[in-house]
Design an enzyme around this catalytic site. Structure first.
Site, PDB file in Angstrom:
ATOM      1  N   LYS A  69       0.844  -1.210   0.000  1.00  0.00           N
ATOM      2  CA  LYS A  69       0.000   0.000   0.000  1.00  0.00           C
ATOM      3  C   LYS A  69       0.877   1.257   0.000  1.00  0.00           C
ATOM      4  O   LYS A  69       0.607   2.202  -0.734  1.00  0.00           O
ATOM      5  CB  LYS A  69      -0.895  -0.035   1.242  1.00  0.00           C
ATOM      6  N   ASN A  70       1.932   1.247   0.810  1.00  0.00           N
ATOM      7  CA  ASN A  70       2.739   2.460   0.957  1.00  0.00           C
ATOM      8  C   ASN A  70       3.642   2.738  -0.246  1.00  0.00           C
ATOM      9  O   ASN A  70       4.240   3.809  -0.344  1.00  0.00           O
ATOM     10  CB  ASN A  70       3.568   2.411   2.244  1.00  0.00           C
ATOM     11  N   CYS A  98      -4.095   8.212  10.232  1.00  0.00           N
ATOM     12  CA  CYS A  98      -3.949   7.374  11.427  1.00  0.00           C
ATOM     13  C   CYS A  98      -3.830   8.258  12.668  1.00  0.00           C
ATOM     14  O   CYS A  98      -3.190   9.311  12.651  1.00  0.00           O
ATOM     15  CB  CYS A  98      -2.688   6.532  11.302  1.00  0.00           C
ATOM     16  N   ARG A 103       1.715  14.205  13.474  1.00  0.00           N
ATOM     17  CA  ARG A 103       1.994  13.960  12.068  1.00  0.00           C
ATOM     18  C   ARG A 103       1.923  15.205  11.190  1.00  0.00           C
ATOM     19  O   ARG A 103       1.076  15.310  10.298  1.00  0.00           O
ATOM     20  CB  ARG A 103       1.073  12.868  11.522  1.00  0.00           C
ATOM     21  N   ASP A 151       5.934   0.458  11.845  1.00  0.00           N
ATOM     22  CA  ASP A 151       4.699  -0.198  11.399  1.00  0.00           C
ATOM     23  C   ASP A 151       4.622  -1.668  11.808  1.00  0.00           C
ATOM     24  O   ASP A 151       3.604  -2.323  11.567  1.00  0.00           O
ATOM     25  CB  ASP A 151       4.563  -0.085   9.865  1.00  0.00           C
ATOM     26  N   ARG A 206      -8.065  -0.409   5.736  1.00  0.00           N
ATOM     27  CA  ARG A 206      -7.276   0.629   5.075  1.00  0.00           C
ATOM     28  C   ARG A 206      -6.019   0.035   4.459  1.00  0.00           C
ATOM     29  O   ARG A 206      -5.523   0.553   3.449  1.00  0.00           O
ATOM     30  CB  ARG A 206      -6.848   1.716   6.085  1.00  0.00           C
TER      31      ARG A 206
HETATM   32  C1  UD1 Z   1       5.098   6.701   6.347  1.00  0.00           C
HETATM   33  C2  UD1 Z   1       4.200   5.497   6.211  1.00  0.00           C
HETATM   34  C3  UD1 Z   1       3.755   5.005   7.577  1.00  0.00           C
HETATM   35  C4  UD1 Z   1       4.962   4.781   8.490  1.00  0.00           C
HETATM   36  C5  UD1 Z   1       5.877   6.008   8.509  1.00  0.00           C
HETATM   37  C6  UD1 Z   1       7.174   5.764   9.266  1.00  0.00           C
HETATM   38  C7  UD1 Z   1       3.127   5.905   4.076  1.00  0.00           C
HETATM   39  C8  UD1 Z   1       1.890   6.230   3.328  1.00  0.00           C
HETATM   40  N1  UD1 Z   1       3.061   5.873   5.404  1.00  0.00           N
HETATM   41  O1  UD1 Z   1       4.328   7.721   6.963  1.00  0.00           O
HETATM   42  O2  UD1 Z   1       3.034   3.802   7.404  1.00  0.00           O
HETATM   43  O3  UD1 Z   1       4.528   4.522   9.792  1.00  0.00           O
HETATM   44  O4  UD1 Z   1       6.223   6.385   7.165  1.00  0.00           O
HETATM   45  O5  UD1 Z   1       7.854   4.685   8.714  1.00  0.00           O
HETATM   46  O6  UD1 Z   1       4.157   5.640   3.472  1.00  0.00           O
HETATM   47  N2  UD1 Z   1       7.475  14.452  10.424  1.00  0.00           N
HETATM   48  C9  UD1 Z   1       7.584  15.797  10.678  1.00  0.00           C
HETATM   49  N3  UD1 Z   1       7.324  16.666   9.660  1.00  0.00           N
HETATM   50  C10 UD1 Z   1       6.974  16.244   8.410  1.00  0.00           C
HETATM   51  C11 UD1 Z   1       6.876  14.874   8.153  1.00  0.00           C
HETATM   52  C12 UD1 Z   1       7.136  14.000   9.181  1.00  0.00           C
HETATM   53  O7  UD1 Z   1       7.894  16.202  11.807  1.00  0.00           O
HETATM   54  O8  UD1 Z   1       6.764  17.102   7.528  1.00  0.00           O
HETATM   55  C13 UD1 Z   1       7.742  13.473  11.510  1.00  0.00           C
HETATM   56  C14 UD1 Z   1       6.521  12.640  11.848  1.00  0.00           C
HETATM   57  O9  UD1 Z   1       5.670  13.276  12.768  1.00  0.00           O
HETATM   58  C15 UD1 Z   1       7.164  11.406  12.417  1.00  0.00           C
HETATM   59  C16 UD1 Z   1       8.451  11.264  11.590  1.00  0.00           C
HETATM   60  O10 UD1 Z   1       8.687  12.554  11.032  1.00  0.00           O
HETATM   61  O11 UD1 Z   1       7.506  11.602  13.760  1.00  0.00           O
HETATM   62  C17 UD1 Z   1       8.371  10.259  10.472  1.00  0.00           C
HETATM   63  O12 UD1 Z   1       7.205  10.488   9.712  1.00  0.00           O
HETATM   64  P1  UD1 Z   1       7.125  10.140   8.165  1.00  0.00           P
HETATM   65  O13 UD1 Z   1       8.277   9.310   7.763  1.00  0.00           O
HETATM   66  O14 UD1 Z   1       6.864  11.393   7.417  1.00  0.00           O
HETATM   67  O15 UD1 Z   1       5.816   9.264   8.119  1.00  0.00           O
HETATM   68  P2  UD1 Z   1       4.820   9.217   6.928  1.00  0.00           P
HETATM   69  O16 UD1 Z   1       5.556   9.467   5.669  1.00  0.00           O
HETATM   70  O17 UD1 Z   1       3.634  10.018   7.234  1.00  0.00           O
END
Ligand code: UD1
Length: 433
Positions: free
Chosen positions: A22-23, A120, A125, A315, A407
């Site tokens: 999915k990701n 989620c 986030r 995850d 999901r």
């Molecule tokens: C993706 C995955 C999710 C997984 C996560 C971490 C998808 C669709 N989802 O989520 O399943 O749990 O990676 O492996 O691929 N952060 C910030 N600012 C930002 C972006 C992120 O502070 O602009 C922080 C987040 O709050 C978190 C960390 O960075 O603490 C990692 O988040 P991120 O890698 O961005 O997660 P997702 O890409 O949302």
């Protein structure tokens, strides 16, 4: 609302097949925005987030065709005209990954209007790093009634500009979003401290097939040379490493003998070593892993700490915790990626587990007999942990709110039933109102 009814106690035996990730599928579908040609994606999982992304693309004017019958995992997307480059709140609120359309929309149309995401329930986030990166590429961002509006330079008339971006924090979708934006930007981009997840590499492979010039995906430094146009492509999505990991644990926790097929073992390194540390027997093949265990009596405690890839994936944290409740001894689980990702703990304790949380660490006193209970799913991976616990619990458990599971897991109950689990779905059928 659908529920799962699970009677525990059966060891899982046989072969279970893994679907596409999915990701990976989500960013690859968003990448279709970057071209007016048709893009064909294979091995797309049939899960609700993918359905949400389809609706999102269609609402912007894209033509999305889902395969059926033997081609049910193929999707073709054509974004010939993007008449309405807006990601509406009604769609975005259910899926945070909708922010993945931000980069490609600005790159292709010069403007994007994207509702601030939901998704989620595992912490704040934010998407500040996506925004900061796009600003470095010349985008102008404003906020309006819960929507983020972005325009490329010269009020949307000029291309984004290549940029040197050092991510403050490693972000998976942030890396993906900016990779897509940079693919059509003017000039060269250099990204440092990038996410190295296989999903980033998968997206990069698709972008390269579309004509993008990208070097270094899968490492922390990625170089992108922008091109003025991308073309159509056909791309096969990677197997889902999190679904694979969940079923490996299902085999281990039930004392089963399970062949988990159609996966990529190279993406599962940290999980496989932790399973072995717990005493789970693994036979690793080219694209399948046989998992065997004698169940609770043979399993021993292990500590895990979640980290960015190739570290232990956040995850898989909840599912691994379910396994640790059955391991003899005390294990510590430290969550480093998300601040609110222990919501499964209360529910596991209601099933007889002995877990305490202090800050970012949960201590699991293992070897407890789990009992069936009525429990509530709180997010996607927490739901999977409850399924795993219910598979070994004494008696019949009822899991409420399995829409979280839908999901990201394709027909989970059918796959588990196929290898001997007693699990059925109660309530509305997925896909029907
Ligand atoms: C993706 C995955 C999710 C997984 C996560 C971490 C998808 C669709 N989802 O989520 O399943 O749990 O990676 O492996 O691929 N952060 C910030 N600012 C930002 C972006 C992120 O502070 O602009 C922080 C987040 O709050 C978190 C960390 O960075 O603490 C990692 O988040 P991120 O890698 O961005 O997660 P997702 O890409 O949302």
């Amino acid at each position: 609302m659908d529920k799962f009814v699970i009677r525990g106690g059966n060891p899982l035996l046989g072969t279970i097949k893994i679907s596409g990730a999915k990701n990976s599928a989500l960013p690859c579908m968003a990448a279709a925005i970057l071209t007016e040609d048709e893009v064909i994606l294979e091995n797309i999982p049939q899960v609700r987030d993918i359905e949400t992304e389809r609706k999102l693309l269609e609402s912007m004017g894209a033509e999305v065709e889902l395969g059926y019958g033997r081609a049910q995992h193929r999707t073709s997307i054509k974004c010939a005209v993007l008449s309405d480059p807006v990601a509406k709140y009604e769609i975005v609120k259910t899926m945070r990954a909708s922010s993945l359309v931000l980069g490609p929309l600005i790159a292709r149309t010069g403007m994007a209007r994207v509702a601030m995401p939901g998704g989620c329930n595992i912490g704040g986030r934010p998407i500040d790093l996506h925004i900061k990166g796009l600003e470095s590429m010349g985008a102008v961002i404003t906020y309006d009634h819960g929507y983020l509006e972005a325009r490329s330079p010269n009020d949307g008339r000029s291309q984004l500009k290549g940029a040197h971006i050092v991510f403050d924090k490693i972000t998976v979708t942030g890396t993906e979003d900016l990779l897509m934006a940079a693919a059509l930007a003017d000039g060269e981009s250099l990204f440092e401290n990038c996410a190295r997840e296989p999903e980033v590499t998968d997206l990069a492979a698709m972008l390269i097939a579309m004509g993008a010039k990208i070097e270094g995906a899968g490492t922390s430094t990625i170089k992108i040379t922008g091109v003025s146009k991308l073309h159509g492509a056909r791309h096969r999505i990677n197997p889902d490493r999190i679904e694979a990991g969940t079923f490996l644990i299902a085999g281990a926790i039930t004392g089963g003998d399970l062949n988990v097929d159609c996966l990529n073992p190279e993406h599962l390194g940290s999980l496989l070593s932790k399973l072995q540390e717990c005493g789970v027997k693994l036979e690793v093949g080219k694209d399948a892993i046989r998992v065997r265990s004698e169940g609770a009596a043979s399993l021993k405690a292990a500590d895990i700490t979640t980290e960015e890839y190739p570290g232990f994936p956040t995850d898989m944290q909840a599912q691994f915790m379910a396994l640790l409740t059955q391991c003899e001894g005390t294990s510590n689980v430290t969550e480093n990626i998300f601040e609110n990702r222990f919501m499964h703990v209360g529910e596991l304790n209601r099933m007889g587990a002995n877990i305490t949380v202090a800050g970012r660490t949960a201590t699991v006193r293992g070897g407890t007999k789990l009992q069936s209970a009525a429990v509530m799913c709180s997010d996607l991976r927490a739901s999977a942990a409850l399924v795993l616990a219910a598979l070994v619990a004494d008696g019949e458990s009822i899991l409420d709110r399995v829409y979280h599971m839908d999901r990201g897991y394709e027909r989970m109950e059918e796959k588990l039933r196929g290898v001997g689990a007693q699990i059925r779905r109660m309530g509305e059928v997925f896909g029907k109102k």
